[in-house]
Design a protein around this motif. Structure first.
Motif, short mmCIF file in Angstrom:
data_model
loop_
_atom_site.label_atom_id
_atom_site.label_comp_id
_atom_site.label_asym_id
_atom_site.label_seq_id
_atom_site.Cartn_x
_atom_site.Cartn_y
_atom_site.Cartn_z
N LYS A 1 43.99 36.98 43.96
CA LYS A 1 45.44 36.77 43.01
C LYS A 1 46.79 37.76 43.45
N SER A 2 46.22 38.69 44.57
CA SER A 2 47.57 38.95 44.80
C SER A 2 48.45 37.51 45.67
N THR B 1 50.04 34.98 43.38
CA THR B 1 50.59 35.10 42.31
C THR B 1 51.56 35.56 43.11
N THR C 1 47.37 28.92 41.12
CA THR C 1 47.00 29.19 39.91
C THR C 1 46.28 28.97 39.09
N ASN D 1 46.70 30.36 36.08
CA ASN D 1 47.36 30.79 35.22
C ASN D 1 48.40 29.37 33.43
N ILE E 1 37.16 32.89 34.81
CA ILE E 1 35.86 33.32 34.37
C ILE E 1 36.33 35.04 34.67
N GLN E 2 37.07 35.18 35.63
CA GLN E 2 37.72 36.69 35.65
C GLN E 2 38.62 36.97 35.35
N SER E 3 38.87 35.71 34.67
CA SER E 3 40.95 36.29 33.51
C SER E 3 40.35 36.97 32.16
N GLY E 4 39.15 36.49 31.84
CA GLY E 4 38.62 37.06 30.52
C GLY E 4 37.90 35.23 29.15
N VAL E 5 37.44 34.76 30.35
CA VAL E 5 37.15 33.50 29.55
C VAL E 5 35.57 33.50 29.89
N PRO F 1 42.52 41.22 50.47
CA PRO F 1 42.43 41.94 49.31
C PRO F 1 40.42 41.60 48.76
N THR F 2 39.64 42.81 49.40
CA THR F 2 39.03 42.08 48.78
C THR F 2 37.89 42.05 47.08
N ASN F 3 37.11 41.36 46.56
CA ASN F 3 36.70 41.20 45.02
C ASN F 3 35.68 40.59 44.95
N LYS F 4 34.71 42.15 45.12
CA LYS F 4 33.56 42.08 45.43
C LYS F 4 32.67 40.99 44.31
N ALA F 5 33.08 40.64 43.15
CA ALA F 5 32.52 39.80 42.45
C ALA F 5 31.96 38.17 42.73
N ASN G 1 46.54 38.37 32.10
CA ASN G 1 44.52 38.21 32.92
C ASN G 1 43.41 39.65 32.88
N PHE H 1 37.51 42.09 34.25
CA PHE H 1 35.93 41.01 33.95
C PHE H 1 35.54 41.02 35.81
N ARG I 1 37.37 41.74 26.94
CA ARG I 1 38.01 40.41 25.96
C ARG I 1 38.26 40.96 24.64
N GLN J 1 41.78 41.81 25.18
CA GLN J 1 43.47 40.87 25.05
C GLN J 1 43.44 39.97 23.59
#
Lengths: 345, 646
Positions: free
Chosen positions: A7-8, A11, A184, A186, A208-212, A283-287, B227, B245, B261, B264
């Motif tokens: 993400k870094s 954006t 992105t 966004n 999904i990782q933004s909360g949806v 940058p790492t994001n394991k999930a 986000n 998340f 959530r 948010q």
């Protein structure tokens, strides 16, 4: 777009990119010097060397190659493989053209475009057999099937990989408003877009990782619309194939073994990928990487296709070429045998 | 006084322990109530505190942001209502950076070809670089800003927006965000989107301020973008790399995702959840000017840490206090009960007979004084009682002594020398009298009337003790006196009866058997005045009990005429006479020795001499009685006739 690592990087503010590129170049210089030293070491060992450049920065999309390297599958084949990564400004095909690497990965439709641009690329193995592309929409938009996309605002990448999406809409005679987006999700999250073209292993997970939640989304996979066009394949210049066919064969065999090992040892593979990312200051994001690895492995499986792992089906080639030709993306057609020159017997 | 640690041996310690136990129970109860209410209070206070910290932090941010939003609105108004030259536009961007230290850069980006003269891209941009402000035109083929989030989203949505945080890597890793607001122009009477005003803000001041927030021991604050991206977090690897998340997915914690959530969707709230194995509380608040949120997170257990510390101190102090209380209470009680110990030793002295032993002096008017008075009273009473007892004992001793003498006199009245007539070969006799009390009412006697006649008698006076013994003495004396005048049993008994019946005011009587044996013939005449029938034992072992007599005992009617019977004794015939003290001897089960058992004993030993026979019967009776108290006099008499030896 399957090439976005984090993400870094996605954006961007206004005053970011120029100094950032300088910074990247500095890093690249350091990695090149490192590579040179490594090269010297290889010469000392007298193993034939191959330089491999995936099409983007380190991520689980290329897990099989990192595993083959880490577990010594290349060495076992008698190869000294060096993995280099492209940057935002220089893509991996440029490396190939400039002989900065011997092999690269590309998605099938892009490979046609590069050939059209005069680069003598040949496909020596087709790793991904399936399309990871899909239209995603929030359930509240009421888009549950393809026909619901008619007269809707659909986000699509500005920088390519849009051919298949456009062809699906066109072949169904739908009228849609294409909204180009850079890289992105966004604009999709803002609710402005009705749907968006995404890679299952990348942008979809970013949503999904933004909360949806997944249950709040509708998915229309391109593969379910009759466009299961394969993606990542291994490419080299035709002349390299002529000169180093044996080494390339070893590379493909060891890489497939790497992917096989990755499938059986996901947790270890994830560790190897994260290590590679850290090594390259990504940058790492394991999930997210775990999700990507899962989906990348699904893409490799030929399923009901009448091909073995690593092979390109002629029907897929024909379908992709016809689609691009009719859309005007390419002006000339290539024979299957000219495009696909498998090194594995 | 030495403290005795055996609780059963020390009253003071026991009372102290009871008091301690009660105090402990009371303390525990108080502690529990204190703990419960304090916990609740602390929980409320901590949450309130977290809320205040978060709200203050949010207010600080708003205080920075709101002036910038106002500037943006002013610029928007200016751009929409006035025509500016490109120089003026550059100046506007420069001025905002100059006047707002929190603004790093500002752009006024126009729609494609909006400014005809400037071409496709026109975006005057000023930004801080080192200590100076530089201006430039931002857009070009390689920086197609129309598709950047900061431009595209406000244009598409028509709303102001805060873009996701990003690193300005060129400016020394500054964390930034961009605020964008669209502006419009009226062209040909039609309001059209003209472009976007942007302000780049450094987040460092904000993140530093949030990062420095400390809640309890290890609690921390974090900032989440719209986000859910971590803008600040104590774990540096999360900042900008992960959203709440993705972190939830990494931890495989679906609860955390739901919290994300909630953050948010809602403006503020509390959440309780287990994160990394620790139960935590979280309070969040959304910034009113953007969709970003500030959250404070702290382990629930830390909330109660001060309470736990206070509780431990309290427990230790109370334990020490209770221990002291035990010692003091024990000491006080020990002191109070010192007189009791003296009373105890006094009691022991009194038990030894030392009634004049000095009692402890009690000056108080309490229970111990009552005890003292009781002791004193007891001492007095005991002294008097023992004195009485002594007198009684002396009297009793005197009576007993007299009784002893009476017995000796009584026993002296009956013949006790056996064999009584050593030269008399025709007969052999033996007799015993064993009184139940010191003196008895039984009697036996024998004497020669002349050379050829022996008279013998056995009797049992009604009643016991001294009166009976006196009556017996009278009977025996009378017998001797009348027997020499009368030669038949009938006459002897009649005379005896007459004498005894006269002036018999006490209405006493005596059962009496009297026999006279003619030695040369063996003829025995006898009178039985209401006495137990004697037993005749033949030498062949045949045992015959005499018939029951119809004659009444002696001493009842003075005119009564007694009968007389005759019996021919054969050689070696033996007579056995006894009083009812033999057959009615009782054991502890109140069983009589019985006539039946007597006859059986006599049958079994028919060959024995009178002395041996009486010895055997005495033993058998003693065995039956088995040390039970003797209730009646026991008298036996036996005589054997050997035949005419002359």
């Amino acid at each position: 777009m399957g090439e976005i690592p984090s993400k870094s990087f996605l954006t961007g503010g206004i005053c970011t990119n120029i100094p950032y590129l300088l910074h990247r170049m500095k890093k690249m210089l350091i990695s090149w010097i490192g590579g040179l030293l490594c090269c010297l070491q290889c010469l000392a060992q007298e193993l034939p060397q191959l330089t491999f450049a995936p099409q983007w920065l380190p991520q689980a999309q290329f897990a099989g190659y990192y595993v083959a390297q880490k577990k010594g599958f290349y060495k076992a084949e008698g190869l000294n493989v060096r993995i280099v990564h492209p940057s935002a400004s220089v893509n991996s095909v440029e490396y190939l053209k400039n002989e900065q690497c011997d092999i690269t990965t590309q998605i099938l439709t892009s490979a046609f475009a590069f050939r059209e641009a005069g680069i003598d690329l040949v496909n020596i193995a087709q790793i991904s057999q399936n399309s990871a592309l899909l239209f995603v929409s929030r359930k509240e938009k009421g888009i549950s099937e393809l026909s619901d996309l008619n007269e809707k605002k659909i986000g699509i990448w500005l920088s390519g990989f849009d051919e298949v999406a456009r062809e699906i809409i066109k072949s169904n005679n739908y009228q849609v408003q294409w909204v180009p987006v850079l890289n992105t999700v966004n604009l999709f999250l803002s609710g402005y877009l009705d749907a968006m073209t995404v890679m299952w292993y990348n942008e979809y997970d970013q949503i999904i990782q933004s909360g949806v939640n997944e249950e709040e989304l509708n998915r229309i996979f391109f593969s379910d619309c009759g466009f299961n066009i394969p993606e990542d394949g291994l490419y080299c210049l035709d002349k390299t194939l002529i000169q180093r066919r044996g080494d390339l064969e070893k590379f493909v065999r060891a890489s497939l073994k790497g992917w096989e090992y990755a499938k059986e040892n996901k947790e270890e593979t994830l560790g190897i990928v994260l290590e590679e990312m850290k090594k390259n200051h990504v940058p790492t994001n394991k999930a997210h990487q775990a999700w990507m690895l899962d989906k990348a492995l699904l893409m490799i499986d030929p399923g009901s296709k009448n091909v073995k792992k690593g092979e390109l089906a002629e029907s897929d080639f024909v379908k992709a070429q016809n689609m691009l030709f009719e859309a005007g993306n390419i002006k000339t057609r290539t024979a299957f045998k000219e495009f696909y020159k498998p090194v594995m017997k | 006084m030495k403290l005795q640690f055996n609780i059963n041996k020390s009253l003071s310690l026991r009372i102290a322990v009871y008091v301690l136990s009660f105090c402990m129970l009371l303390f525990l109860l108080v502690l529990l109530v204190f703990f419960f209410f304090s916990r609740k209070q602390i929980e409320e206070m901590t949450l309130k505190n977290a809320q205040i910290i978060t709200n203050k932090s949010a207010m600080d941010v708003e205080r920075t942001i709101l002036p910038i939003i106002h500037v943006a609105q002013n610029y928007k108004w200016m751009l929409e209502n006035k025509q500016q030259s490109s120089e003026e536009l550059y100046e506007m961007t420069r001025r905002v950076v100059e006047n707002n230290p929190d603004v790093i850069g500002s752009a006024i980006a126009f729609e494609p070809n909006f400014f005809d003269k400037e071409g496709l891209y026109f975006s005057p941009y000023s930004h801080r670089e080192n200590d100076s402000i530089k201006s430039m035109q931002l857009g070009n083929a390689s920086y197609n800003y129309f598709y950047m989030d900061w431009y595209q989203i406000p244009v598409a949505t028509g709303k102001s927006s805060w873009c996701e945080p990003y690193h300005d890597t060129g400016g020394g890793n500054v964390l930034m965000t961009t605020y964008s607001t669209p502006f419009y122009k009226t062209v040909n009477n039609e309001k059209k989107i003209a472009g976007v005003i942007t302000f780049d803000l450094s987040l460092n001041k904000f993140t530093d301020s949030v990062s420095s927030l400390k809640i309890l021991e290890t609690g921390y604050a974090t900032v989440l973008s719209a986000n859910g991206t971590f803008v600040t977090h104590p774990k540096e690897e999360l900042i900008m790399n992960q959203t709440i998340f993705s972190y939830a997915a990494e931890l495989n914690n679906s609860e955390l995702r739901e919290i994300g959530r909630k953050i948010q969707k809602e403006n503020s709230g509390y959440v309780s959840s287990t994160l990394n194995g620790v139960e935590r509380m979280l309070y969040f608040k959304k910034l009113s000017s953007s969709n970003w949120s500030i959250a404070v997170i702290f382990p629930k257990s830390e909330m109660y840490l001060p309470l736990h510390r206070i509780s431990i101190i309290l427990i230790v102090l109370v334990c020490i206090g209770l221990l002291l209380l035990t010692v003091i209470v024990s000491k006080i009680i020990s002191r109070q009960i010192i007189p009791l110990r003296h009373f105890a030793s006094s009691a022991r002295e009194i038990a030894k007979g030392n009634f004049s032993n000095q009692l402890p002096v009690i000056k108080r008017e309490d229970e111990l004084k009552d005890l003292h008075d009781s002791f004193e009273y007891m001492q007095r009473k005991l002294t008097l009682y023992i004195e009485d007892l002594k007198q009684t004992a002396i009297a009793k001793e005197k009576i007993e002594s007299e009784l002893r003498i009476a017995r000796e006199i009584q026993m002296g009245m009956i013949p006790k020398i056996f064999p009584p007539f050593p030269n008399l070969v025709e007969i052999d006799l033996y007799a015993t009298l064993q009184p139940a009390k010191e003196v008895g009412g039984d009697l036996y006697d024998f004497f020669m009337l002349d050379d050829n006649h022996i008279c013998f008698a056995i009797g049992d006076v009604s009643g016991k003790g001294v009166p009976a013994s006196l009556f017996m003495a009278v009977t025996r004396t009378l017998l001797r006196s009348v027997a020499h005048d009368q030669m038949t049993p009938r006459n002897i008994v009649n005379s005896l009866n007459k004498s005894l019946s006269t002036n018999n005011d006490s209405n006493m009587f005596v059962t009496f058997f009297l026999g006279i044996i003619e030695l040369d013939s063996g003829i025995m005449t006898y009178t039985n005045a209401g006495h137990n029938p004697p037993v005749l034992i033949h030498p062949n072992g045949e045992v015959i009990v005499f018939d029951m007599t119809k004659d009444i005992p002696v001493g009842i009617f003075d005119t009564f005429d007694y009968s007389e019977k005759t019996l021919q004794l054969l050689e070696n015939d033996k007579l056995f006479l006894y009083t009812d003290g033999v057959t009615e001897a009782e054991n502890k089960k109140e069983e009589f020795y019985s006539e039946k058992r007597l006859i059986t004993t006599l049958c079994n030993h028919y060959r024995l001499t009178p002395k041996e026979l009486i010895g055997i019967v005495s033993e058998d009776v003693a065995q039956h009685v088995n040390k039970n108290e003797q209730s009646d006099d026991i008298t036996m008499f036996s005589i054997v006739y050997y035949g005419n030896k002359r």
